[in-house]
Enzyme design. Structure first.
Site, PDB file in Angstrom:
ATOM      1  N   ASP A  39      -7.389  -2.643  -1.040  1.00 40.80           N
ATOM      2  CA  ASP A  39      -8.311  -3.417  -0.212  1.00 40.80           C
ATOM      3  C   ASP A  39      -9.701  -3.165  -0.780  1.00 40.80           C
ATOM      4  O   ASP A  39     -10.145  -2.008  -0.840  1.00 40.80           O
ATOM      5  CB  ASP A  39      -8.249  -2.952   1.252  1.00 40.80           C
ATOM      6  CG  ASP A  39      -6.891  -3.213   1.882  1.00 40.80           C
ATOM      7  OD1 ASP A  39      -6.225  -4.181   1.475  1.00 40.80           O
ATOM      8  OD2 ASP A  39      -6.509  -2.440   2.783  1.00 40.80           O
TER       9      ASP A  39
ATOM     10  N   HIS B  92       0.844  -1.212   0.000  1.00 43.05           N
ATOM     11  CA  HIS B  92       0.000   0.000   0.000  1.00 43.05           C
ATOM     12  C   HIS B  92       0.876   1.258   0.000  1.00 43.05           C
ATOM     13  O   HIS B  92       0.536   2.259  -0.616  1.00 43.05           O
ATOM     14  CB  HIS B  92      -0.886   0.037   1.249  1.00 43.05           C
ATOM     15  CG  HIS B  92      -2.049  -0.901   1.210  1.00 43.05           C
ATOM     16  ND1 HIS B  92      -3.159  -0.679   0.439  1.00 43.05           N
ATOM     17  CD2 HIS B  92      -2.279  -2.056   1.878  1.00 43.05           C
ATOM     18  CE1 HIS B  92      -4.034  -1.663   0.626  1.00 43.05           C
ATOM     19  NE2 HIS B  92      -3.526  -2.515   1.489  1.00 43.05           N
TER      20      HIS B  92
ATOM     21  N   HIS C  92      -7.496  -8.027   0.338  1.00 39.59           N
ATOM     22  CA  HIS C  92      -6.232  -7.388  -0.064  1.00 39.59           C
ATOM     23  C   HIS C  92      -5.683  -7.979  -1.367  1.00 39.59           C
ATOM     24  O   HIS C  92      -5.519  -9.190  -1.495  1.00 39.59           O
ATOM     25  CB  HIS C  92      -5.192  -7.561   1.048  1.00 39.59           C
ATOM     26  CG  HIS C  92      -3.860  -6.953   0.722  1.00 39.59           C
ATOM     27  ND1 HIS C  92      -3.446  -5.751   1.239  1.00 39.59           N
ATOM     28  CD2 HIS C  92      -2.858  -7.386  -0.105  1.00 39.59           C
ATOM     29  CE1 HIS C  92      -2.235  -5.460   0.758  1.00 39.59           C
ATOM     30  NE2 HIS C  92      -1.865  -6.442  -0.059  1.00 39.59           N
TER      31      HIS C  92
ATOM     32  N   GLU D  10      -5.995 -12.178   4.198  1.00 42.18           N
ATOM     33  CA  GLU D  10      -7.028 -11.133   4.035  1.00 42.18           C
ATOM     34  C   GLU D  10      -7.735 -11.297   2.695  1.00 42.18           C
ATOM     35  O   GLU D  10      -7.127 -11.070   1.635  1.00 42.18           O
ATOM     36  CB  GLU D  10      -6.373  -9.733   4.101  1.00 42.18           C
ATOM     37  CG  GLU D  10      -5.640  -9.474   5.408  1.00 42.18           C
ATOM     38  CD  GLU D  10      -4.905  -8.126   5.406  1.00 42.18           C
ATOM     39  OE1 GLU D  10      -4.740  -7.511   4.333  1.00 42.18           O
ATOM     40  OE2 GLU D  10      -4.495  -7.699   6.498  1.00 42.18           O
TER      41      GLU D  10
HETATM   42 ZN   LIG Z   1      -4.422  -4.208   2.280  1.00 44.80          ZN
END
Ligand SMILES: [Zn+2]
Length: 245
Positions: free
Chosen positions: A166, A159, A226, A223
């Site tokens: 995300d 990021h 992500h 995640e």
């Molecule tokens: Zn992320």
């Protein structure tokens, strides 16, 4: 005589006007050139300062690594930037801007992925995009657990390089698809390998993953929301703040 007096009065006015016009024209050219040059520079220093003017341009001359607001390139996304609100795991607003900012090359890949989702009746909603390194330090202070929050003092997060997003999917009524957990759920239920979930949830995660992978993105184990763009590690870590109108 009257004619000469009139002429004498007007000549300085005409000369002055030409000079002003020339100055204005020069200023415009300079500003445009600066913006384009700024967008083509790379490296940490450029990312922090000189790259910023490229943000507002929709310009095919921009370098692949220039930062852009994706909403300037497509109206088909939904922004729900959680760190620009208090609705996040820190319960704290850490962004000034609530719009997704990302490298140009990543933006183009996202637009192509979103086109495929739209054909299926869905579109991408952003929870997070580019994240300044200083904000990464705030996240790390609250939750210093690698696998969920990247360590800003070692390699940082993708990021921070403007190369990760995300996201989730929404339907035509802007309702989020059920992905089994909310954004930033730090637990095994959010892992891709966790299958003790309704089939509809597994299908939704699979749909998100399949289309993103077809467009050059990679998932991470922990995640479901992500995605790293494949080449993102070649982008520099950046730390200019998120600012928008
Ligand atoms: Zn992320």
């Amino acid at each position: 005589m009257k004619y000469y007096i009139t002429l004498i009065f007007f000549i300085p006015v005409i000369i002055f006007s030409c000079q002003e016009s020339g100055k204005t024209s020069h200023k415009n050219v300079t500003a445009k050139t600066d913006s384009i040059n700024a967008g083509t520079k790379s490296g940490i220093a450029a990312d922090q300062t000189e790259n910023k003017p490229g943000l507002l341009l929709k310009n095919s001359d921009l370098h692949d690594s220039s930062f852009v607001f994706i909403k300037n390139w497509s109206d088909d996304f939904v922004d729900d930037m959680k760190y620009a609100t208090e609705d996040n795991f820190m319960k704290k607003k850490v962004y000034d801007c609530d719009q997704c900012m990302i490298r140009k090359k990543v933006a183009l890949a996202l637009i192509n992925a979103n086109r495929d989702f739209i054909k299926k009746g869905y579109r991408i909603k952003f929870f997070d995009c580019y994240r300044p390194l200083d904000v990464q330090k705030v996240l790390w202070e609250v939750y210093p657990v690698e696998g969920y929050v990247a360590n800003p003092y070692t390699s940082g997060s993708i990021h921070n390089r403007g190369g990760a997003v995300d996201i989730t999917l929404v339907d035509r009524e802007n309702r989020e698809l059920n992905m089994g957990t909310g954004f930033d759920h730090f637990g095994e239920e959010a892992h891709h390998a966790y299958t003790n979930l309704p089939q509809a949830v597994l299908n939704n995660r699979r749909l998100l993953k399949d289309v993103m992978e077809q467009h050059g993105f990679k998932s991470i184990k922990t995640e479901w929301w992500h995605y790293n763009f494949g080449e993102a590690r070649s982008f520099a870590l950046s730390n200019f703040p998120t600012e928008c109108d």
